[in-house]
Design a protein around this motif. Structure first.
Motif: not given
Length: 234
Positions: A160-171
């Motif tokens: 869940k942590l990685l998906k959240k970060l990847m979904d909002k990549q570069d933000t």
């Protein structure tokens, strides 16, 4: 130059609107053959349609449906029908505005300018640039991450942590947002727990060849650097 298509069977009103619009530097397409409305629309591809309801052969409601099946071009209905039901039906079928005859030319011009500005000008939604696909694959069926045939298993929270970060990549994603994503009640979560999870995810990314993809923004949160992810793929 914006192109406006007028679908109006009253030639006097059509000519009046045409003359006014051309004075304001609009390109105007007048429909005089009402058996060819759809063909003219597809050929001319106007930026906006002024549409009467009372027309020969098919009424304006019909053309609202037809135009909406083909495009999102703005439609302003101009009609002598002042009953509320006609206005409501026009909007439900896809019209953007409704003006009752007799026409107030200044109101018509103001509405045209506002709709064109909203759809094509300074207020129009700008498409986001397409992002290059990441070489990392997240699998929600078994909570794993893979690249080039190598696989790392993730815990549910790590996923869940990685998906959240990847979904909002570069933000930058704040610690508070990540805590709320991972745990229902953040009041009972030790702050260090998030740091531990991030460290584990970074370690598993490193095992796949992705170093420093997740960066720490001290006092703010974390950011997934897509450039680093793309660079690791090379």
């Amino acid at each position: 130059m914006f192109k406006i298509m007028i679908v109006e069977d009253d030639s006097k009103i059509r000519t009046l609107i045409t003359d006014i619009l051309r004075k304001y530097s609009y390109e105007v397409v007048e429909v005089a053959d009402f058996l060819q409305v759809e063909q003219i629309f597809e050929q001319e591809l106007p930026h906006l349609v002024l549409l009467d309801l009372n027309l020969p052969y098919y009424d304006g409601f019909y053309y609202c449906r037809v135009f909406r099946r083909k495009t999102t071009v703005p439609i302003i209905v101009i009609s002598a029908r002042d009953e509320e039901s006609s206005q409501v039906l026009s909007m439900e079928l896809g019209a953007d505005d409704f003006i009752v005859k007799p026409l107030n030319i200044q109101v018509l011009l103001a509405k045209i300018m506002a709709i064109l500005r909203r759809n094509y000008g300074e207020y129009a939604a700008k498409p986001e640039p397409e992002k290059e696909p990441l070489p990392i694959h997240l699998d929600d069926r078994n909570f794993s991450i893979s690249c080039n045939g190598m696989v790392e298993e993730l815990s549910k929270n790590e996923y869940k942590l990685l998906k959240k970060l990847m979904d909002k990549q570069d933000t930058i994603v704040s610690r508070e947002e990540l805590l709320e994503e991972l745990w229902d009640d953040v009041h009972f979560v030790v702050d260090n727990t998030l740091t531990v999870n991030v460290t584990r995810v970074k370690s598993k990314l490193a095992n796949l060849g992705f170093q420093d993809v997740i960066k720490v923004k001290r006092g703010v949160g974390y950011i997934f650097d897509s450039a680093m992810a793309g660079g690791a793929r090379q």
